[in-house]
Design a protein around this motif. Sequence first.
Motif, PDB file in Angstrom:
ATOM      1  N   UNK A  67       4.975   3.682  -4.822  1.00 15.13           N
ATOM      2  CA  UNK A  67       5.348   4.118  -3.477  1.00 15.13           C
ATOM      3  C   UNK A  67       6.657   4.898  -3.595  1.00 15.13           C
ATOM      4  N   UNK A  68       7.034   5.617  -2.557  1.00 17.83           N
ATOM      5  CA  UNK A  68       8.308   6.340  -2.573  1.00 17.83           C
ATOM      6  C   UNK A  68       9.464   5.357  -2.727  1.00 17.83           C
ATOM      7  N   UNK A 109       9.571   2.545  -4.385  1.00 19.76           N
ATOM      8  CA  UNK A 109       9.700   2.185  -5.802  1.00 19.76           C
ATOM      9  C   UNK A 109      10.146   3.377  -6.640  1.00 19.76           C
ATOM     10  N   UNK A 110       9.650   4.562  -6.318  1.00 15.93           N
ATOM     11  CA  UNK A 110      10.012   5.778  -7.068  1.00 15.93           C
ATOM     12  C   UNK A 110      11.497   6.058  -6.925  1.00 15.93           C
ATOM     13  N   UNK A 111      12.049   5.867  -5.735  1.00 18.08           N
ATOM     14  CA  UNK A 111      13.474   6.132  -5.505  1.00 18.08           C
ATOM     15  C   UNK A 111      14.359   5.147  -6.275  1.00 18.08           C
ATOM     16  N   UNK A 112      13.867   3.959  -6.503  1.00 18.08           N
ATOM     17  CA  UNK A 112      14.642   2.959  -7.267  1.00 18.08           C
ATOM     18  C   UNK A 112      14.774   3.351  -8.725  1.00 18.08           C
ATOM     19  N   UNK A 113      13.884   4.214  -9.203  1.00 20.36           N
ATOM     20  CA  UNK A 113      13.941   4.662 -10.593  1.00 20.36           C
ATOM     21  C   UNK A 113      15.128   5.586 -10.850  1.00 20.36           C
ATOM     22  N   UNK A 114      15.626   6.223  -9.803  1.00 20.97           N
ATOM     23  CA  UNK A 114      16.687   7.220  -9.997  1.00 20.97           C
ATOM     24  C   UNK A 114      18.066   6.631  -9.896  1.00 20.97           C
ATOM     25  N   UNK A 140       0.835  -1.204   0.000  1.00 22.64           N
ATOM     26  CA  UNK A 140       0.000   0.000   0.000  1.00 22.64           C
ATOM     27  C   UNK A 140       0.872   1.256   0.000  1.00 22.64           C
ATOM     28  N   UNK A 141       0.494   2.200  -0.817  1.00 23.84           N
ATOM     29  CA  UNK A 141       1.155   3.500  -0.839  1.00 23.84           C
ATOM     30  C   UNK A 141       0.595   4.286   0.345  1.00 23.84           C
ATOM     31  N   UNK A 142       1.454   4.914   1.153  1.00 25.06           N
ATOM     32  CA  UNK A 142       0.959   5.660   2.322  1.00 25.06           C
ATOM     33  C   UNK A 142      -0.056   6.741   1.934  1.00 25.06           C
ATOM     34  N   UNK A 143      -1.034   6.931   2.818  1.00 25.97           N
ATOM     35  CA  UNK A 143      -2.105   7.907   2.575  1.00 25.97           C
ATOM     36  C   UNK A 143      -1.561   9.306   2.312  1.00 25.97           C
ATOM     37  N   UNK A 144      -0.511   9.687   3.035  1.00 22.12           N
ATOM     38  CA  UNK A 144       0.049  11.031   2.879  1.00 22.12           C
ATOM     39  C   UNK A 144       0.503  11.244   1.440  1.00 22.12           C
ATOM     40  N   UNK A 145       1.150  10.238   0.861  1.00 25.17           N
ATOM     41  CA  UNK A 145       1.624  10.346  -0.531  1.00 25.17           C
ATOM     42  C   UNK A 145       0.438  10.430  -1.490  1.00 25.17           C
ATOM     43  N   UNK A 146      -0.583   9.621  -1.249  1.00 22.12           N
ATOM     44  CA  UNK A 146      -1.753   9.619  -2.129  1.00 22.12           C
ATOM     45  C   UNK A 146      -2.524  10.936  -2.042  1.00 22.12           C
ATOM     46  N   UNK A 147      -2.537  11.542  -0.873  1.00 18.81           N
ATOM     47  CA  UNK A 147      -3.214  12.837  -0.737  1.00 18.81           C
ATOM     48  C   UNK A 147      -2.451  13.918  -1.507  1.00 18.81           C
ATOM     49  N   UNK A 148      -1.125  13.820  -1.490  1.00 22.07           N
ATOM     50  CA  UNK A 148      -0.295  14.807  -2.187  1.00 22.07           C
ATOM     51  C   UNK A 148      -0.269  14.560  -3.697  1.00 22.07           C
ATOM     52  N   UNK A 149      -0.180  13.282  -4.094  1.00 25.26           N
ATOM     53  CA  UNK A 149      -0.092  12.898  -5.504  1.00 25.26           C
ATOM     54  C   UNK A 149      -1.122  11.798  -5.746  1.00 25.26           C
ATOM     55  N   UNK A 150      -2.411  12.166  -5.840  1.00 27.84           N
ATOM     56  CA  UNK A 150      -3.462  11.145  -5.868  1.00 27.84           C
ATOM     57  C   UNK A 150      -3.456  10.231  -7.085  1.00 27.84           C
ATOM     58  N   UNK A 151      -2.735  10.597  -8.137  1.00 27.65           N
ATOM     59  CA  UNK A 151      -2.701   9.770  -9.340  1.00 27.65           C
ATOM     60  C   UNK A 151      -1.493   8.838  -9.379  1.00 27.65           C
TER      61      UNK A 151
END
Length: 129
Positions: free
Chosen positions: A121-122, A124-129, A106-117
């Motif tokens: 998860x952070x 996985x996103x960090x692994x992209x860089x 699950x992606x944390x609620x705080x992240x989904x509220x900030x970036x709802x689309x």
Amino acid sequence: MKTEQNEKTRYSDAELKEFKDIILEKLRIAKQELNNLTSSLSSPNSNGTDDTSGTYKTLEDGSATLEKEQINQLAARQKKFIEQLEAALGRIENRTYGICRETGKLIPKERLRAVPHTTLSMEAKMKQY
């Protein structure tokens, strides 16, 4: 023997409704902004410079072209954002919203509220860089 499950695998219907409301509001605003951008593209330049000398007209034409290109880019970005928000609504409907497509967590609620689309998860996103 029953094992206790501490980690949720999906958001509840009430939580999904909260996210849906956030997305619908963002979608409303995004569509309004897109409408404003497209209407500014279709309206003629109203600076009232028709009676000025030809030298300035050439500069103004170049400036107007650049401005139209920028507005077109903004409109394209806005369309993509709208598509992403609509895709998020689809994930809410099929109850896969908020699940990271890389980790399955699950992606944390705080992240989904900030970036709802978001679909990542952070972690996985960090692994992209």
